[in-house]
Design an enzyme around this catalytic site. Structure first.
Site, mmCIF file in Angstrom:
data_model
loop_
_atom_site.group_PDB
_atom_site.id
_atom_site.type_symbol
_atom_site.label_atom_id
_atom_site.label_comp_id
_atom_site.label_asym_id
_atom_site.label_seq_id
_atom_site.Cartn_x
_atom_site.Cartn_y
_atom_site.Cartn_z
ATOM 1 N N GLU A 66 29.117 22.884 -5.963
ATOM 2 C CA GLU A 66 29.336 23.550 -7.345
ATOM 3 C C GLU A 66 28.341 24.677 -7.706
ATOM 4 O OE1 GLU A 66 29.663 20.424 -10.102
ATOM 5 O OE2 GLU A 66 30.784 19.253 -9.256
ATOM 6 N N GLU A 121 36.525 14.088 -2.513
ATOM 7 C CA GLU A 121 36.321 13.237 -3.689
ATOM 8 C C GLU A 121 37.855 13.088 -4.352
ATOM 9 O OE1 GLU A 121 33.139 15.071 -6.342
ATOM 10 O OE2 GLU A 121 32.163 15.419 -4.790
HETATM 11 C C1 XIL Z 1 29.910 11.361 -10.432
HETATM 12 C C2 XIL Z 1 30.041 9.949 -10.120
HETATM 13 O O1 XIL Z 1 31.288 9.462 -9.881
HETATM 14 C C3 XIL Z 1 29.515 9.138 -11.336
HETATM 15 O O2 XIL Z 1 29.380 7.907 -11.277
HETATM 16 C C4 XIL Z 1 28.324 9.874 -11.947
HETATM 17 O O3 XIL Z 1 28.056 9.301 -13.223
HETATM 18 C C5 XIL Z 1 28.313 11.649 -12.036
HETATM 19 O O4 XIL Z 1 28.756 11.923 -10.721
HETATM 20 N N1 XIL Z 1 31.268 15.935 -8.653
HETATM 21 C C6 XIL Z 1 30.649 15.620 -7.585
HETATM 22 C C7 XIL Z 1 30.486 14.348 -7.873
HETATM 23 O O5 XIL Z 1 30.221 16.090 -6.628
HETATM 24 O O6 XIL Z 1 28.804 13.889 -7.451
HETATM 25 C C8 XIL Z 1 30.390 13.493 -9.378
HETATM 26 O O7 XIL Z 1 30.404 12.129 -9.096
HETATM 27 C C9 XIL Z 1 31.734 13.936 -9.595
HETATM 28 C C10 XIL Z 1 32.088 15.336 -9.487
#
Ligand code: XIL
Length: 397
Positions: free
Chosen positions: A195, A304
């Site tokens: 990001e 994700e």
């Molecule tokens: C999120 C997790 O799913 C949560 O449990 C945590 O509280 C916050 O982070 N992008 C990413 C991930 O790269 O690491 C994030 O994961 C979601 C958005």
């Protein structure tokens, strides 16, 4: 026929009396000629209840999702003290072991846990997860080395010179990557930078502490450090969200890729987080975005994936209806198909779903409505979406 007389004022309803008086001239000339039906209130015959069309429950026949694919099929898992840690949950283990060949630690390998103080690394909880993955023959996608979020305070407030920032970042990356490379052989890929770009038109590099401290070349530097510690066989990814709509953020990222490649910086792929919903993105736009990354010779990984409800769908429902189950299955099938069609086999980094069940899904935190974005229900039963994913893998080589 009996002649009707003017009824008294106490007729059944005032309205009816009014109509009578107008039509029959009651209270006027006294002439009575209009017949009044005895029971003018028509009780409507209730319309028959429409017979609901039964929503077919699709058969879920897939036993091992990952065995249908020639690419990694992953899921995000929790470990450490998390209430839904894979390490203490037999039903979660059963799902992961049956359907996935790769896991991404959802939180346990983030900098705030692995590197809590500048001179302290804490690998205990991550190692427990690694031991489980080794025992089960699962590969691991490392997540995440450099990100502006979920990092320790000491990094956010680090007050070094640019040279000290560079040395600190190199140490952070090399120590973490080396730890896993030296102790395990199943960490097959890493999200090196996450990001780094802002959203919106003309999206630019985010002013993260890394950019401000290390300099604009921090991304190149991070990949070079990661490669030095990981060796040649581990895939190094730049990971971000929102590129799937093929907009200016994707173009900024592609321009970064062009620069990195022109300087021979070791980047292997782009991770599309794919936090999408039932309407966004449209499949055609998504495929164009994937094709642009493929044209750079990079791998593409959906890192994700989850599918939130439509923003138009404002019902406060408490469970997934059969109709929604089917729509979610279709959506998973369409998105997985799009990926398989746009990304040739050699460029496929695989697909990872962000969470095992709806109860695990981050979509269900801090939200006033329930989301149903992953492949298993909260009671651990598989959704038709699992079969939708499988059908795409079966139908599109
Ligand atoms: C999120 C997790 O799913 C949560 O449990 C945590 O509280 C916050 O982070 N992008 C990413 C991930 O790269 O690491 C994030 O994961 C979601 C958005």
């Amino acid at each position: 026929m009996k002649a009707f007389i003017c009824p008294p004022l106490a007729v059944k309803s005032a309205v009816f009396a009014f109509i009578l008086s107008v039509l029959a001239g009651c209270g006027g000339s006294g002439k009575t000629t209009v017949p009044v039906p005895e029971n003018p209130v028509v009780t409507p015959t209730p319309a028959p209840e429409p017979t609901p069309t039964p929503v077919p429950t699709p058969e879920i026949t897939v036993e091992h999702l990952h065995s249908l694919a020639d690419m990694p099929i992953g899921v995000a898992v929790e470990a450490g003290g998390a209430i839904n840690s894979i390490l203490t949950s037999a039903p979660r283990q059963a799902i992961v072991e049956a359907h996935f060949d790769t896991v991404t630690p959802e939180n346990i390998m983030k900098p705030f846990l692995l590197h809590p103080q500048q001179d302290t690394y804490d690998f205990g909880d991550a190692d427990d997860l690694m031991d489980y993955t080794v025992a089960q023959g699962l590969a691991v996608h490392g997540h995440v080395l450099i990100w502006h979020a979920q990092q320790p305070d000491w990094i956010n407030s680090f007050a070094g010179t640019q040279t000290e920032w560079q040395a600190m970042m190199d140490d952070h990356i090399v120590t973490i990557v080396e730890h896993f490379a030296q102790n395990y052989d199943n960490v097959v890929s890493w999200d090196v930078v996450n990001e780094a770009f802002l959203d919106g038109g003309g999206s630019q590099l985010r002013d993260s502490v890394w950019r401000l401290g290390v300099g604009d070349d921090y991304i190149a530097r991070a990949f070079t450090s990661a490669r030095s510690a990981a060796g040649a066989n581990v895939d190094l990814y730049y990971n971000d969200y929102g590129m799937e709509n093929n907009g200016s953020k994707l173009n900024s990222i592609l321009a970064m890729v062009d620069d990195l490649q022109a300087s021979a910086v070791p980047i292997d792929g782009i991770g599309f987080q794919m936090h999408v919903n039932m309407d966004y993105p449209d499949v055609g736009t998504f495929k164009q975005a994937l094709a642009k990354v493929v044209s750079r010779g990079l791998k593409v990984k959906l890192t994700e994936m989850d599918v939130a409800r439509s923003t138009l769908d404002t019902d406060r429902i408490s469970q997934l209806t059969p109709e929604m189950q089917l729509a979610l299955a279709d959506r998973y099938k369409a998105l997985v198909n799009a990926y398989l069609e746009a990304v040739p086999a050699v460029s496929r980094g695989g697909i990872t779903v962000w969470g095992i069940t709806d109860a695990d899904s981050w979509l269900n935190r801090n939200t006033s409505r329930l989301e149903f974005g992953v492949l298993f229900n909260s009671d651990f039963t598989p959704k038709p979406a699992l079969q939708g994913f499988a059908d795409a893998l079966i139908e599109t080589p």
